[in-house]
Design a protein around this motif. Structure first.
Motif, mmCIF file in Angstrom:
data_model
loop_
_atom_site.group_PDB
_atom_site.id
_atom_site.type_symbol
_atom_site.label_atom_id
_atom_site.label_comp_id
_atom_site.label_asym_id
_atom_site.label_seq_id
_atom_site.Cartn_x
_atom_site.Cartn_y
_atom_site.Cartn_z
ATOM 1 N N GLY A 9 0.819 -1.208 0.000
ATOM 2 C CA GLY A 9 0.000 0.000 0.000
ATOM 3 C C GLY A 9 0.852 1.256 0.000
ATOM 4 N N TYR A 10 0.174 2.369 0.134
ATOM 5 C CA TYR A 10 0.807 3.682 0.086
ATOM 6 C C TYR A 10 1.580 3.973 1.375
ATOM 7 C CZ TYR A 10 -0.354 8.215 2.244
ATOM 8 O OH TYR A 10 -0.354 9.336 3.003
ATOM 9 N N GLU A 11 1.169 3.300 2.463
ATOM 10 C CA GLU A 11 1.769 3.563 3.770
ATOM 11 C C GLU A 11 2.797 2.484 4.113
ATOM 12 O OE1 GLU A 11 -1.944 2.758 3.644
ATOM 13 O OE2 GLU A 11 -0.844 0.947 3.197
ATOM 14 N N SER A 12 3.747 2.812 4.976
ATOM 15 C CA SER A 12 4.755 1.832 5.385
ATOM 16 C C SER A 12 4.206 0.966 6.514
ATOM 17 C CB SER A 12 6.022 2.548 5.852
ATOM 18 O OG SER A 12 6.642 3.160 4.745
ATOM 19 N N LEU A 13 4.395 -0.350 6.357
ATOM 20 C CA LEU A 13 3.887 -1.293 7.354
ATOM 21 C C LEU A 13 4.990 -2.250 7.777
ATOM 22 C CD1 LEU A 13 0.429 -2.227 5.710
ATOM 23 C CD2 LEU A 13 0.876 -0.468 7.437
ATOM 24 N N ALA A 14 4.886 -2.706 9.023
ATOM 25 C CA ALA A 14 5.830 -3.706 9.532
ATOM 26 C C ALA A 14 5.040 -4.850 10.161
ATOM 27 C CB ALA A 14 6.747 -3.077 10.575
ATOM 28 N N PHE A 15 5.460 -6.070 9.861
ATOM 29 C CA PHE A 15 4.810 -7.274 10.391
ATOM 30 C C PHE A 15 5.876 -8.071 11.144
ATOM 31 C CE2 PHE A 15 1.689 -10.923 8.989
ATOM 32 C CZ PHE A 15 1.678 -11.414 10.287
ATOM 33 N N PRO A 16 5.863 -7.987 12.478
ATOM 34 C CA PRO A 16 6.857 -8.730 13.250
ATOM 35 C C PRO A 16 6.453 -10.197 13.402
ATOM 36 C CG PRO A 16 5.548 -7.316 14.699
ATOM 37 C CD PRO A 16 4.952 -7.185 13.324
ATOM 38 N N ALA A 17 7.367 -11.116 13.102
ATOM 39 C CA ALA A 17 7.046 -12.545 13.181
ATOM 40 C C ALA A 17 6.712 -12.974 14.609
ATOM 41 C CB ALA A 17 8.205 -13.376 12.642
ATOM 42 N N ILE A 18 7.108 -12.167 15.583
ATOM 43 C CA ILE A 18 6.856 -12.525 16.986
ATOM 44 C C ILE A 18 5.353 -12.597 17.296
ATOM 45 C CG2 ILE A 18 6.915 -10.191 18.027
ATOM 46 C CD1 ILE A 18 8.802 -11.506 20.189
ATOM 47 N N VAL A 19 4.530 -11.957 16.485
ATOM 48 C CA VAL A 19 3.081 -12.022 16.737
ATOM 49 C C VAL A 19 2.430 -13.260 16.099
ATOM 50 C CG1 VAL A 19 2.953 -9.486 16.799
ATOM 51 C CG2 VAL A 19 2.218 -10.696 14.724
ATOM 52 N N LEU A 20 3.175 -13.993 15.299
ATOM 53 C CA LEU A 20 2.573 -15.159 14.619
ATOM 54 C C LEU A 20 2.230 -16.243 15.633
ATOM 55 C CD1 LEU A 20 4.928 -15.424 11.504
ATOM 56 C CD2 LEU A 20 2.507 -14.825 11.458
ATOM 57 N N PRO A 21 1.111 -16.927 15.430
ATOM 58 C CA PRO A 21 0.727 -17.972 16.379
ATOM 59 C C PRO A 21 1.732 -19.118 16.362
ATOM 60 C CG PRO A 21 -0.751 -17.951 14.488
ATOM 61 C CD PRO A 21 0.179 -16.797 14.321
ATOM 62 N N THR A 22 1.927 -19.705 17.531
ATOM 63 C CA THR A 22 2.862 -20.829 17.607
ATOM 64 C C THR A 22 2.109 -22.141 17.778
ATOM 65 O OG1 THR A 22 3.045 -20.391 19.941
ATOM 66 C CG2 THR A 22 4.811 -19.557 18.547
ATOM 67 N N SER A 23 0.793 -22.055 18.001
ATOM 68 C CA SER A 23 0.042 -23.276 18.267
ATOM 69 C C SER A 23 -0.618 -23.850 17.012
ATOM 70 C CB SER A 23 -1.011 -23.016 19.340
ATOM 71 O OG SER A 23 -1.781 -21.906 18.958
ATOM 72 N N ALA A 24 -1.404 -23.021 16.313
ATOM 73 C CA ALA A 24 -2.138 -23.535 15.152
ATOM 74 C C ALA A 24 -1.155 -24.050 14.117
ATOM 75 C CB ALA A 24 -2.997 -22.429 14.558
ATOM 76 N N ASN A 25 -1.295 -25.293 13.787
ATOM 77 C CA ASN A 25 -0.310 -25.954 12.935
ATOM 78 C C ASN A 25 -0.145 -25.253 11.590
ATOM 79 O OD1 ASN A 25 1.531 -27.929 12.205
ATOM 80 N ND2 ASN A 25 -0.055 -29.022 11.060
ATOM 81 N N TYR A 26 -1.274 -24.902 10.971
ATOM 82 C CA TYR A 26 -1.212 -24.368 9.622
ATOM 83 C C TYR A 26 -0.482 -23.051 9.524
ATOM 84 C CZ TYR A 26 -5.240 -21.640 11.184
ATOM 85 O OH TYR A 26 -6.061 -20.823 11.864
#
Ligand SMILES: *Cc1c(COP(=O)(O)O)cnc(C)c1O
Length: 390
Positions: A338-355
């Motif tokens: 998009g037009y704006e700068s975004l950051a996605f830290p992997a630390i927020v990714l779930p560790t339980s749901a297998n998929y």
């Protein structure tokens, strides 16, 4: 930098008498179309995959977008879906039935992974994940019942490039279909059909929209695959985009070349900046990791898009969170392009749901630069790096 085709902003497909010369194409907000005779109605129904009859099938606003996307991707046809995931799922499901097998790169988009790992096994469709840089890896994983190869070159977190032409060639030899997720490249940086790929999928939510204001997907393919998918997944599952979403994407296409050029420049500058930064352990960017990766990105990509990832030297979760929480221009969000700068830290990714179990370390951060001045973006990162200095 790139020889961007000018028909993105030209009138391709827009000179229809029913558009009345409107400079911006109209939105056909209608669910269906009427006819002056039963004969005409019957003809329209017989040609439901090419003629406006009912808007789950063909609608003129979506048809215009299809035409432009097919031209951009060098395919005969394109189908517009309500999301990128719907486009990918339709493309995959059209090619397999009970007892079939798919070979897929090991780190595809998370919901592609879910579809293969959790959903399709219910219908007796199995899969093998491969690193998939070289065709030989696909070949080794191929079984007698393999019907489809899935590619993403590069993928959208660690950006490994694949030898697309060799993989497509192998597939053709074996009578196996190929599907690639081309969202990261956009058709301006890579046109996989030129290298023998059958189905080219996009999350149009990202670069094609360019403004983080629509969720939609596109699947570009031959007329033959179009006819098959239209009849099956497109009409039966019905995940069609609204005319308004299609119109937003048409508007996005008008500035795609400008935005991709800017995105590429921003990404390159941030890549150089992060690569040299002492607080950064590793950078993930097409062509970065070794000579082979460089060779593949030089060979296939007309430009390198702006999104990239990096890992912090810092491993302490509190400090990783402190780093990302101190970003100001880069806002924390999951999407990109998009037009704006975004950051996605992997630390927020779930560790339980297998998929969705993160195949990425918690100190990894993915960034999508927007259109802000590059010095401000670097200063934003530096400010956050300062906050975790020992
Ligand atoms: C976002 C994304 C998708 C899914 O697209 P949606 O429009 O969110 O359904 C697929 N592939 C990649 C690489 C993506 O980033």
């Amino acid at each position: 930098m790139t020889d961007y085709p000018d028909y993105i902003i030209s009138l391709l497909g827009e000179e229809l008498p029913e558009f009345h010369g409107s400079v911006s194409p109209p939105i056909f907000a209608t669910s269906n179309f009427f006819y002056s005779s039963s004969d005409d109605m019957q003809k329209a129904l017989e040609n439901e995959s090419t003629t406006p009859f009912y808007s789950r099938g063909v609608n003129p606003t979506l048809a215009l977008l299809s035409k432009k996307m097919a031209a951009l991707e060098h395919t005969e046809q394109a189908l517009i879906f309500s999301s990128g995931s719907a486009a990918i799922a339709a493309g995959i499901m059209a090619q397999v039935g009970q007892g079939d097998h798919i070979v897929c790169i090991e780190k595809p988009y998370s919901w592609t992974k879910y579809l293969l790992s959790e959903y399709l096994p219910r219908f007796g469709v199995s899969h093998t994940f491969v690193k998939g840089i070289e065709a030989s890896e696909y070949e080794s994983a191929t079984q007698e019942n393999t019907r489809l190869y899935i590619l993403e070159s590069p993928n959208s977190w660690t950006f490994e490039m694949q030898d697309v032409a060799a993989i497509a060639k192998l597939a053709r030899k074996k009578g196996i279909k190929t599907l690639i997720d081309n969202s990261y490249n956009s058709p301006l940086h890579f046109t996989p059909a030129d290298y023998g790929i059958d189905l080219v999928a996009h999350s149009a939510t990202k670069y094609i929209s360019g403004h983080s204001d629509v969720v939609a997907g596109i699947l570009c393919c031959s007329q033959e695959d179009y006819d098959l998918i239209f009849r099956q997944e497109f009409m039966a599952i019905g995940s069609v985009a609204s005319p308004f979403s299609a119109w937003l994407l048409l508007r996005g296409l008008r500035t795609l070349s400008l935005r991709m050029e800017k995105s590429a420049a921003q990404g390159k500058a941030l890549y150089e900046f992060l690569k040299a930064h002492p607080a950064v352990a590793e950078v993930y960017y097409p062509g970065h990791h070794n000579d082979r990766q460089k060779e593949l990105s030089d060979h296939y990509l007309k430009g390198i898009s702006g999104m990239l990832s990096f890992t912090l030297v810092e491993q302490d979760p509190t400090k990783i969170r402190r780093f990302v929480d101190n970003l100001e221009l880069f806002r924390l969000a999951c999407s990109w392009g998009g037009y704006e700068s975004l950051a996605f830290p992997a630390i927020v990714l779930p560790t339980s749901a297998n998929y969705q179990k993160a195949p990425f370390p918690p100190n990894m951060i993915r960034i999508s630069p927007g259109v802000e001045e590059i010095d401000l973006l670097k200063r934003d990162l530096d400010h956050a790096f300062d906050k975790i200095k020992n």
